[in-house]
Write a protein that holds these residues in place. Structure first.
Motif, short mmCIF file in Angstrom:
data_model
loop_
_atom_site.label_atom_id
_atom_site.label_comp_id
_atom_site.label_asym_id
_atom_site.label_seq_id
_atom_site.Cartn_x
_atom_site.Cartn_y
_atom_site.Cartn_z
N MET A 418 0.82 -1.21 0.00
CA MET A 418 0.00 0.00 0.00
C MET A 418 0.86 1.26 0.00
SD MET A 418 -3.32 -0.93 2.36
CE MET A 418 -2.63 -2.10 3.51
N MET A 419 2.00 1.19 0.64
CA MET A 419 2.94 2.32 0.59
C MET A 419 3.35 2.60 -0.85
SD MET A 419 6.70 2.38 2.37
CE MET A 419 7.39 1.23 1.17
N ASN A 420 3.62 1.55 -1.60
CA ASN A 420 4.01 1.71 -3.00
C ASN A 420 2.85 2.13 -3.89
OD1 ASN A 420 6.82 1.25 -2.93
ND2 ASN A 420 6.49 -0.96 -2.77
N GLN A 421 1.64 2.02 -3.38
CA GLN A 421 0.47 2.55 -4.09
C GLN A 421 0.21 4.00 -3.73
OE1 GLN A 421 -2.54 -0.30 -2.91
NE2 GLN A 421 -2.28 -1.50 -4.80
N GLY A 422 1.01 4.55 -2.81
CA GLY A 422 0.89 5.96 -2.48
C GLY A 422 0.21 6.26 -1.17
N LEU A 423 -0.20 5.23 -0.42
CA LEU A 423 -0.84 5.48 0.86
C LEU A 423 0.20 5.87 1.91
CD1 LEU A 423 -3.01 3.76 -0.71
CD2 LEU A 423 -3.77 2.95 1.53
N VAL A 424 -0.19 6.72 2.82
CA VAL A 424 0.70 7.11 3.92
C VAL A 424 0.37 6.26 5.14
CG1 VAL A 424 0.95 9.43 3.00
CG2 VAL A 424 -0.82 8.97 4.72
N GLY A 425 1.15 6.44 6.21
CA GLY A 425 1.02 5.57 7.36
C GLY A 425 -0.36 5.50 7.95
N HIS A 453 -0.68 0.06 14.78
CA HIS A 453 0.58 0.79 14.97
C HIS A 453 1.77 0.03 14.41
CE1 HIS A 453 1.17 -1.21 19.09
NE2 HIS A 453 2.41 -1.19 18.66
N ASN A 454 1.66 -1.28 14.24
CA ASN A 454 2.74 -2.02 13.59
C ASN A 454 2.83 -1.69 12.10
OD1 ASN A 454 3.84 -3.30 15.81
ND2 ASN A 454 2.67 -5.17 15.55
N SER A 455 1.70 -1.53 11.44
CA SER A 455 1.73 -1.18 10.02
C SER A 455 2.33 0.21 9.82
CB SER A 455 0.32 -1.25 9.42
OG SER A 455 -0.55 -0.31 10.03
N ARG A 456 2.05 1.11 10.74
CA ARG A 456 2.66 2.45 10.66
C ARG A 456 4.17 2.36 10.93
NH1 ARG A 456 -1.90 6.74 12.69
NH2 ARG A 456 -0.30 8.19 11.98
N ALA A 457 4.57 1.39 11.74
CA ALA A 457 6.00 1.20 11.99
C ALA A 457 6.71 0.72 10.73
CB ALA A 457 6.19 0.20 13.12
N VAL A 458 6.06 -0.15 9.96
CA VAL A 458 6.64 -0.60 8.69
C VAL A 458 6.84 0.60 7.77
CG1 VAL A 458 6.28 -2.00 6.64
CG2 VAL A 458 5.67 -2.92 8.88
N TYR A 459 5.82 1.44 7.69
CA TYR A 459 5.93 2.65 6.86
C TYR A 459 7.09 3.51 7.34
CZ TYR A 459 4.67 6.97 4.44
OH TYR A 459 4.69 8.09 3.65
N GLN A 460 7.19 3.70 8.65
CA GLN A 460 8.26 4.52 9.22
C GLN A 460 9.63 3.94 8.91
OE1 GLN A 460 7.80 5.72 13.36
NE2 GLN A 460 10.00 5.52 13.69
N ARG A 461 9.75 2.62 8.99
CA ARG A 461 11.05 1.99 8.75
C ARG A 461 11.55 2.30 7.35
NH1 ARG A 461 14.16 -1.98 11.04
NH2 ARG A 461 15.57 -3.04 9.60
N TYR A 462 10.65 2.31 6.38
CA TYR A 462 11.06 2.53 5.00
C TYR A 462 11.04 4.00 4.60
CZ TYR A 462 10.94 -2.47 3.99
OH TYR A 462 11.22 -3.82 3.97
N MET A 463 10.08 4.76 5.10
CA MET A 463 9.84 6.09 4.57
C MET A 463 10.13 7.23 5.55
SD MET A 463 9.00 5.19 1.57
CE MET A 463 8.44 6.72 0.83
#
Length: 693
Positions: A418-425, A453-463
């Motif tokens: 979803m991050m690669n589809q443009g969604l934010v955390g 909050h784990n999914s937002r952590a994945v986003y944070q780790r990459y972005m």
């Protein structure tokens, strides 16, 4: 008042404790109080640390019950999840050999370190969840209340559960015990050993295995092992590579902020009742003793390393970068038993703790679990770990491991998709959902970590923190933004009218968001703070995660009663300070240096630790502190002291000036330069505001 006393709960259900446990940090030792030998010792107040001592919090008479919307939300959970599945209860009760009728553990001074009685009076396995507790979290609390000595493998492996947040495991060798993990406090570890010896026959300890670098897995070691037996070789201390470094370093730099937020995450101040603290997710709560640390004698660095101790064969699987920076599983081939450390428990774990930490890698976590399945799965009949209860049966365990593996893999892969589809955390957190085979599996439920909050952590780790929207690149800080939001929304009164209507309709997530602006724009808004507190409270009552519940309810308390003002204690235990290298102290000094105040300053200090035969030079220039090994000839001053003296200063038992006057610290050169250096250092207030500006 002791936070674990029965009277605290039974007689004054809304009074909060004045004395906090010294340890309620789980990501390694919280060294917020690591106030440096050269600076904190000269201050009357410590540089950080956990709350404690006198002061306490005011009695809160404003706690509300569950609203109709919260009752409906919790009823939906009850109707959705498979509560008829009682397999966990069978496993949690299986093998019980002994349990005391009451469980209250005290230290040598008579202070209560652990008291399960405060929970037993209202959590039993025959009571339905109160309206103010998510039924799934209540179920987890019921399971964690199964305490005592349990047999895991007949006549070979035993666990004491419910004596601390984590379990103490005893493996029976030819002559003695191999202990796997030692809980947080020496007192709880000793009580666990006493229970095992009383029921099974006294046996000496021949080895201790620390599965990883978090304090609830090594802090109790000196309660069951003495240093002389380790030094003589009578007892081995086995740990994974980098164990000591990670144990003492994980929370040093940001320790003060982490410790303050840990008050929220672990519910240390919450009363133990249906409107307060119910469960910590991994266990009931944390013990209140002072953790200890013994330097390991044997270090494991590679997967496949084998040891035989007292007739017990062991093979280690290294899993760095999963639940802890350094961690390892242990396979016992003779018993077909796999010790999973904290890599799999009966809950979803955190990729990012709410107290703050570096983001863990869900992809690597899933990979190591896949390795466990492939390498050790074919020969495993028993799975057990440092929290919760074991599992028996090869096929059942493999299915469990696969669902735990795929839980972490799914949250990683789908968050990145979803991050690669443009969604934010925040959008990912709202969108992501597990498939039923993961979502309805009890060990994958979010009692500690959560999918959101784990999914937002994945986003944070990459972005990172920036979501790519230019409006968020240089956004206003909370107070300034809040004032404009309130102005644009028609003023405080208009917002409160609309928010009250939303609250009455059960829209607590929205009222929590909008009322935050009211409070930050006007910290004196009693109605704003009260309605925001009511919103947090209902969100807490609905939370399935123990930490989420604690965060919301602590926030509600502070809005209604103000920020706590309990005294502070040093959170760095003597063993931790002794294990810390000077470099770590200097790193923390750099964080404490007030950059604007240091601008234009040039200070050079030599520091010699005469017992370590180590020299360092500290340089203050360009508003920063750097250090290097060795001495320079043109230093402004040179200090000579022992590491033992440094430890005394670090623990607040000796001030630097007193050390100089007592000839424990020798200063050559310009003593004023030392005073100037000290004057550049900030001290960190522990009780900073969180839910108010």
């Amino acid at each position: 008042m002791d936070p674990n006393s029965k009277s605290y709960q039974a007689d004054k259900p809304h009074e909060l404790p004045a004395q906090l446990p010294r340890r309620w940090m789980l990501g390694g030792l919280a060294a917020a109080g690591l106030a440096t030998t050269l600076v904190a010792a000269c201050d009357d107040s410590p540089g950080g640390g956990s709350p404690g001592g006198s002061g306490g919090l005011k009695t809160d008479n404003s706690v509300k019950g569950a609203t109709d919307a919260t009752k409906a939300a919790n009823k939906k959970v009850l109707d959705t999840l498979p509560f008829n599945d009682k397999a966990d209860f069978e496993d949690a009760k299986r093998g019980l050999l002994e349990r005391p009728e009451t469980l209250t553990i005290k230290n040598a001074n008579g202070d209560v370190i652990w008291d399960l009685e405060e929970y037993k009076k209202y959590i039993t396995d025959d009571k339905p969840a109160p309206d103010t507790v998510n039924p799934s979290l209540w179920r987890n609390a019921q399971l964690c209340m199964e305490y005592g000595l349990f047999e895991v493998v007949p006549d070979k492996i035993y666990q004491v559960r419910g004596y601390d947040l984590s379990n103490v495991t005893f493996v029976k060798g030819n002559t003695g015990w191999i202990v796997v993990d030692t809980a947080i406090s020496p007192e709880t570890a000793k009580a666990a050993l006493d229970l095992a010896n009383q029921k099974l026959g006294a046996r000496p300890i021949v080895a201790v295995i620390h599965s990883h670098s978090h304090v609830d897995h090594y802090g109790g070691v000196r309660g069951i092992v003495n240093q002389a037996d380790v030094d003589s070789g009578k007892v081995k201390i086995i740990a994974p590579q980098a164990f000591v470094e990670d144990a003492v370093s994980e929370n040093v730099i940001a320790g003060n902020a982490m410790s303050r937020r840990a008050v929220y995450m672990y519910g240390a101040l919450l009363p133990r009742n249906a409107e307060g603290g119910v469960n910590g997710g991994l266990g009931m709560t944390v013990s209140a003793g002072v953790p200890t640390l013994i330097i390991p004698t044997d270090i494991v660095s590679t997967t496949g390393t084998k040891m035989t101790i007292d007739g017990v064969d062991m093979e280690f699987q290294m899993t760095p970068g999963t639940e802890a920076p350094t961690e390892m599983n242990t396979f016992f081939p003779q018993f077909k038993a796999m010790w999973m450390a904290e890599n799999t428990t009966n809950t979803m774990h955190n990729l990012l703790t709410l107290r703050g930490a570096q983001v863990r890698d869900a992809r690597i976590w899933a990979k190591f679990l896949d390795d466990t399945i492939r390498v050790y799965g074919p020969n495993t009949e028993v799975k057990f770990q440092s929290h919760h209860w074991p599992m028996w049966g090869h096929d059942k365990i493999i299915d469990y491991w696969k669902r735990q593996r795929d839980m972490y893999k799914y949250m990683h892969d789908q968050s990145v998709r979803m991050m690669n589809q443009g969604l934010v955390g925040s959008e990912i957190a709202e969108e992501i959902a597990f498939p039923p085979e993961i979502n309805n599996f009890w060990p994958d439920r979010g009692y500690y970590g959560t999918l959101k909050h784990n999914s937002r952590a994945v986003y944070q780790r990459y972005m990172g923190w920036y979501d790519g929207n230019p409006s968020d690149l240089d956004d206003l800080p909370p107070v300034e933004a809040a004032k404009k939001y309130v102005e644009y929304m028609g003023g405080e009164d208009a917002i409160l009218d609309k928010a009250k209507n939303d609250f009455d309709n059960g829209n607590y997530r929205w009222t929590a968001m909008v009322l935050k602006h009211v409070v930050f724009a006007n910290p004196d808004s009693v109605n704003g703070k009260n309605l925001l507190a009511d919103s947090y409270e209902q969100l807490g009552y609905q939370a399935e995660s123990g930490p989420w519940r604690s965060v919301y309810l602590q926030g509600a308390y502070e809005l209604r009663n103000g920020v706590p003002s309990a005294g502070q204690t040093d959170t760095a235990s003597p063993d931790t300070i002794e294990a810390m290298p000077p470099e770590m102290m200097f790193d923390y000094l750099g964080v404490r240096l007030n950059g604007p105040k240091a601008a234009g300053k040039n200070i050079k200090l030599n520091v010699t630790f005469d017992d370590l035969k180590q020299d360092y030079t500290l340089f203050v220039e360009n508003g920063v502190l750097n250090y290097a090994p060795g001495k320079i000839g043109d230093a402004d001053a040179s200090l000579t002291l022992s590491k033992a003296t440094m430890n005394q200063i670090q623990m607040g038992k000796l001030k630097l000036d007193d050390g100089i006057n007592q000839n424990k610290v020798k200063v050559d050169g310009n003593r004023d330069s030392v005073s100037d250096f000290i004057g550049l250092m900030d001290t960190f207030p522990f009780w900073f505001n969180i839910v108010t500006p």
